[in-house]
Design a protein around this motif. Structure first.
Motif, PDB file in Angstrom:
ATOM      1  N   MET A  66       0.879  -1.174  -0.019  1.00 51.74           N
ATOM      2  CA  MET A  66      -0.076   0.043  -0.032  1.00 51.74           C
ATOM      3  C   MET A  66       0.773   1.175  -0.151  1.00 51.74           C
ATOM      4  O   MET A  66       1.969   1.241   0.223  1.00 51.74           O
ATOM      5  CB  MET A  66      -0.927  -0.167   1.026  1.00 51.74           C
ATOM      6  CG  MET A  66      -0.445   0.245   2.481  1.00 51.74           C
ATOM      7  SD  MET A  66       0.258  -1.302   3.336  1.00 51.74           S
ATOM      8  CE  MET A  66       0.569  -0.673   4.930  1.00 51.74           C
ATOM      9  N   ASP A  73      -3.740   7.512   4.125  1.00 48.05           N
ATOM     10  CA  ASP A  73      -3.067   6.236   4.057  1.00 48.05           C
ATOM     11  C   ASP A  73      -2.431   5.873   5.258  1.00 48.05           C
ATOM     12  O   ASP A  73      -2.512   4.506   5.487  1.00 48.05           O
ATOM     13  CB  ASP A  73      -1.971   6.286   2.829  1.00 48.05           C
ATOM     14  CG  ASP A  73      -2.524   6.565   1.495  1.00 48.05           C
ATOM     15  OD1 ASP A  73      -3.738   6.157   1.229  1.00 48.05           O
ATOM     16  OD2 ASP A  73      -1.758   7.156   0.685  1.00 48.05           O
ATOM     17  N   ARG A  81      -3.807  -2.388   8.657  1.00 48.36           N
ATOM     18  CA  ARG A  81      -2.849  -2.993   8.048  1.00 48.36           C
ATOM     19  C   ARG A  81      -1.790  -3.293   8.968  1.00 48.36           C
ATOM     20  O   ARG A  81      -0.727  -3.934   8.454  1.00 48.36           O
ATOM     21  CB  ARG A  81      -2.568  -2.092   6.958  1.00 48.36           C
ATOM     22  CG  ARG A  81      -3.492  -1.497   6.047  1.00 48.36           C
ATOM     23  CD  ARG A  81      -4.055  -2.601   5.100  1.00 48.36           C
ATOM     24  NE  ARG A  81      -3.138  -3.521   4.288  1.00 48.36           N
ATOM     25  CZ  ARG A  81      -3.044  -3.533   3.022  1.00 48.36           C
ATOM     26  NH1 ARG A  81      -3.629  -2.555   2.254  1.00 48.36           N
ATOM     27  NH2 ARG A  81      -2.280  -4.264   2.371  1.00 48.36           N
TER      28      ARG A  81
END
Length: 122
Positions: A66, A73, A81
């Motif tokens: 990613m 993000d 994540r």
């Protein structure tokens, strides 16, 4: 007469040395140093840019899953994540980020953790 001069010289020196100590914080002069609040903009972005962007660019490279180029993000990477888990692993442990690099200093990891624990301030 020399003894008298010596004594007269030593009295002010002794007063200066022993008379100017005080452990009271209320007697301190000046404003306290204020440590900047840890935010994405003033702290976390710099850490990510200096340690992660080489792989986690807008278009991730070298197998990075990613991008970590924006506030959204990075916040998502922490929440969903396992970013904090990946950067907190022991040196040499599988899955340590940055891949093939040295583990980030604990103080740096603590800043990102603090940012997350305090509501992901932008």
């Amino acid at each position: 007469m020399n003894k008298l001069k010596s004594i007269l010289f030593l009295i002010p020196v002794a007063l200066l040395q022993f008379g100017c100590t005080n452990d009271s914080e209320s007697d301190l002069v000046g404003d306290p140093i204020i440590i900047d609040e840890i935010t994405y903009t003033n702290t976390v972005k710099n850490i990510i840019d200096n340690n992660c962007i080489i792989c986690h660019a807008t278009t991730p490279v070298f197998g990075a899953p990613m991008s970590l180029t924006t506030y959204a993000d990075v916040k998502n990477a922490v929440l969903n994540r396992g970013l904090l888990i990946s950067i907190s692993k022991a040196q040499g442990e599988t899955g340590l980020m940055p891949v093939g690099g040295t583990r980030l200093p604990q103080a740096t990891i603590d800043k990102i953790t603090n940012w997350a624990e305090n509501g992901f301030q932008e």
